[in-house]
Motif scaffolding. Structure first.
Motif, PDB file in Angstrom:
ATOM      1  N   UNK A   4      38.228  38.951  58.316  1.00 40.44           N
ATOM      2  CA  UNK A   4      39.451  39.426  59.642  1.00 40.44           C
ATOM      3  C   UNK A   4      40.186  39.699  58.679  1.00 40.44           C
ATOM      4  N   UNK A   5      40.453  39.809  58.106  1.00 40.40           N
ATOM      5  CA  UNK A   5      42.458  40.019  56.705  1.00 40.40           C
ATOM      6  C   UNK A   5      42.087  40.758  56.181  1.00 40.40           C
ATOM      7  N   UNK A   6      42.567  42.122  56.660  1.00 39.76           N
ATOM      8  CA  UNK A   6      42.989  43.151  55.968  1.00 39.76           C
ATOM      9  C   UNK A   6      42.920  43.769  53.882  1.00 39.76           C
ATOM     10  N   UNK A   7      42.320  44.221  54.169  1.00 37.33           N
ATOM     11  CA  UNK A   7      41.528  44.173  52.759  1.00 37.33           C
ATOM     12  C   UNK A   7      43.108  45.913  52.330  1.00 37.33           C
ATOM     13  N   UNK A   8      43.113  45.290  51.201  1.00 31.34           N
ATOM     14  CA  UNK A   8      44.544  46.274  51.049  1.00 31.34           C
ATOM     15  C   UNK A   8      43.225  47.789  49.968  1.00 31.34           C
ATOM     16  N   UNK A   9      43.653  48.768  50.733  1.00 24.29           N
ATOM     17  CA  UNK A   9      42.875  50.318  49.413  1.00 24.29           C
ATOM     18  C   UNK A   9      42.093  50.963  48.454  1.00 24.29           C
ATOM     19  N   UNK A  10      44.003  49.812  47.548  1.00 21.35           N
ATOM     20  CA  UNK A  10      43.048  50.049  46.649  1.00 21.35           C
ATOM     21  C   UNK A  10      42.363  48.476  45.673  1.00 21.35           C
ATOM     22  N   UNK A  11      41.680  47.833  46.605  1.00 18.35           N
ATOM     23  CA  UNK A  11      40.931  46.518  46.105  1.00 18.35           C
ATOM     24  C   UNK A  11      39.522  47.218  47.461  1.00 18.35           C
ATOM     25  N   UNK A  12      39.659  47.835  47.872  1.00 15.11           N
ATOM     26  CA  UNK A  12      38.653  48.127  48.919  1.00 15.11           C
ATOM     27  C   UNK A  12      37.957  48.931  48.253  1.00 15.11           C
ATOM     28  N   UNK A  13      38.390  49.334  47.469  1.00 15.37           N
ATOM     29  CA  UNK A  13      37.173  50.423  46.738  1.00 15.37           C
ATOM     30  C   UNK A  13      36.713  50.061  46.046  1.00 15.37           C
ATOM     31  N   UNK A  14      37.069  48.752  45.860  1.00 12.48           N
ATOM     32  CA  UNK A  14      35.602  47.835  44.667  1.00 12.48           C
ATOM     33  C   UNK A  14      34.969  47.209  45.528  1.00 12.48           C
ATOM     34  N   UNK A  15      35.301  46.937  47.224  1.00 13.56           N
ATOM     35  CA  UNK A  15      34.747  45.716  47.674  1.00 13.56           C
ATOM     36  C   UNK A  15      32.895  45.977  47.546  1.00 13.56           C
ATOM     37  N   UNK A  16      32.512  47.293  47.467  1.00  8.75           N
ATOM     38  CA  UNK A  16      31.114  47.443  47.678  1.00  8.75           C
ATOM     39  C   UNK A  16      30.285  46.587  45.941  1.00  8.75           C
ATOM     40  N   UNK A  17      31.156  46.330  44.840  1.00  2.54           N
ATOM     41  CA  UNK A  17      30.354  46.642  44.150  1.00  2.54           C
ATOM     42  C   UNK A  17      29.352  45.402  44.156  1.00  2.54           C
ATOM     43  N   UNK A  18      29.645  44.033  44.241  1.00  5.87           N
ATOM     44  CA  UNK A  18      28.597  43.322  43.757  1.00  5.87           C
ATOM     45  C   UNK A  18      27.812  42.972  45.352  1.00  5.87           C
ATOM     46  N   UNK A  19      27.845  43.544  46.609  1.00  6.09           N
ATOM     47  CA  UNK A  19      27.446  43.854  48.103  1.00  6.09           C
ATOM     48  C   UNK A  19      25.916  44.551  47.454  1.00  6.09           C
ATOM     49  N   UNK A  20      24.512  43.726  48.430  1.00  5.97           N
ATOM     50  CA  UNK A  20      23.875  44.189  47.753  1.00  5.97           C
ATOM     51  C   UNK A  20      22.674  45.822  49.101  1.00  5.97           C
ATOM     52  N   UNK A  21      23.481  45.039  50.174  1.00  4.91           N
ATOM     53  CA  UNK A  21      23.706  46.177  51.791  1.00  4.91           C
ATOM     54  C   UNK A  21      24.027  46.324  52.132  1.00  4.91           C
ATOM     55  N   UNK A  22      24.405  47.257  53.172  1.00  2.00           N
ATOM     56  CA  UNK A  22      25.600  47.149  54.066  1.00  2.00           C
ATOM     57  C   UNK A  22      24.655  48.119  55.357  1.00  2.00           C
ATOM     58  N   UNK A  23      24.724  47.000  56.204  1.00  8.09           N
ATOM     59  CA  UNK A  23      24.069  47.245  58.244  1.00  8.09           C
ATOM     60  C   UNK A  23      25.013  47.657  58.952  1.00  8.09           C
ATOM     61  N   UNK A  24      24.719  48.926  59.526  1.00  9.86           N
ATOM     62  CA  UNK A  24      25.667  49.831  60.708  1.00  9.86           C
ATOM     63  C   UNK A  24      24.403  49.956  61.502  1.00  9.86           C
ATOM     64  N   UNK A  25      24.885  48.842  62.768  1.00  7.59           N
ATOM     65  CA  UNK A  25      23.541  49.540  63.553  1.00  7.59           C
ATOM     66  C   UNK A  25      24.167  50.650  64.721  1.00  7.59           C
TER      67      UNK A  25
END
Length: 368
Positions: free
Chosen positions: A257-278
């Motif tokens: 729910x909380x805002x993620x600053x753009x400079x931090x969001x750049x690394x958001x997907x680093x540890x992520x295995x999968x992204x789902x967009x339906x």
């Protein structure tokens, strides 16, 4: 040199004007808003006008000095500018998506999502069938006919739009190399293996069709071993989002729910295995590219033009239809060879849609 005025109303997308940085163009920024803390960095770099009727003639006086206007998100007020500006001035419509998709939501919502927006869907169908009865709709469609070009990221989306809307202007594809999510040097030394994080959606927008994705999660016993999160940190709250919150809690899924600053969001997907967009429409393209750049396994709905485009370009993009089985078997990770294949595909994509090609097409339009 050609003078281009970029007409914005959303600070988040002002950087998009940088696509036109070239010795052939003189670029000016016009922001349809009052000066405030959120647009402070542009106070001395842009022209500011509040989008009210009293300012329309002032805006037109400035707009008529340009060779072209680039309109970012064609809303009602900007439609009035387009319809009244001098015919000599070329109009380039920077398509955002919401301008058209919101007018036919029944095409882009799953059965579960539609049940929350019955009234909206009925009203949109009436307006789409009889637009000449509605002042806002008449102005909007007139502005489309007045536009000389529309810019989209890829041809597949444009072709999809032309199947549902008439009189769209000529396409100028946007340069992929400008896309800030993979414009830097591609890193082939990604950490591997990934953590067991799975991300659903990009916002509260109902176009994500969250409920269908959450149902698949609930049906999968293996999903309990995964750290599943829903990006839910911006967008309007309504009965639909309340239901998503309820279903997410039942499925043991975390809502971000909380805002993620753009400079931090750049690394958001680093540890992520999968992204789902339906989503059934082009949505969250920035998230898709960022995820691919970080070696994430991306699941899209086959109705989504983005799926058709990226699969056609040879990237490993996965259909929502196999998600349930992948959740059951834990196959939500890309192999290292698949990651490297996608990174090479992104590099090729970047080289295939160059800024020089984009600039040349804009110049040809302005010289007509």
């Amino acid at each position: 040199m050609k003078k281009i005025i970029h007409v914005h109303s959303d600070n988040k997308f002002i950087h998009d004007s940088e696509r036109y940085t070239d010795e052939s163009f003189i670029n000016e920024i016009m922001i349809l808003d009052s000066k405030n803390s959120s647009n402070k960095e542009y106070h001395n770099k842009a022209l500011f006008y509040e989008p009210i009727p009293d300012n329309l003639n002032k805006i037109l006086a400035v707009a008529n000095s340009a060779d072209a206007l680039v309109i970012y998100n064609l809303d009602f007020f900007k439609s009035q500018i387009v319809n009244r500006v001098d015919k000599r001035v070329k109009i380039i419509w920077r398509f955002f998506g919401t301008e058209l998709y919101s007018r036919k939501p029944h095409l882009y919502l799953s059965t579960k999502s539609k049940s929350f927006f019955v009234s909206r869907i009925v009203k949109s169908k009436v307006k789409s069938t009889f637009p000449f009865f509605f002042h806002y709709e008449k102005s909007f469609y007139r502005a489309i006919k007045r536009s000389d070009a529309i810019t989209c990221t890829f041809k597949d989306e444009y072709e999809h739009l032309t199947r549902h809307w008439n009189h769209l202007p000529t396409l100028i594809p946007l340069a992929s190399e400008h896309h800030r999510n993979y414009s830097s040097k591609i890193d082939f030394k990604l950490d591997y293996p990934k953590k067991n994080i799975v991300v659903i959606g990009n916002s509260r927008a109902f176009y994500n069709n969250h409920l269908d994705s959450l149902e698949l999660v609930q049906r999968s016993k293996h999903a309990q071993k995964l750290n599943i999160k829903v990006l839910f940190n911006y967008g309007t709250e309504n009965t639909y989002t309340h239901e998503v919150r309820k279903r997410a809690k039942l499925a043991g899924v975390e809502l971000i729910d909380s805002f993620i600053a753009p400079n931090k969001f750049i690394d958001f997907y680093g540890p992520v295995a999968a992204f789902i967009n339906n989503s059934y429409r082009q949505l969250a393209l920035g998230n898709v590219f960022m995820a691919l750049h970080k070696g994430v396994k991306v699941y899209l709905n086959s109705k989504n033009p983005t799926y058709q485009w990226l699969e056609g370009e040879g990237l490993y993009i996965y259909n929502m239809e196999i998600l349930e089985n992948d959740l059951k078997t834990g196959q939500v990770y890309l192999a290292k060879s698949e990651i490297e294949h996608n990174l090479k595909g992104l590099k090729k994509l970047k080289e295939g849609q160059s800024k020089s090609d984009f600039t040349l097409q804009v110049l040809e339009l302005l010289n007509e």
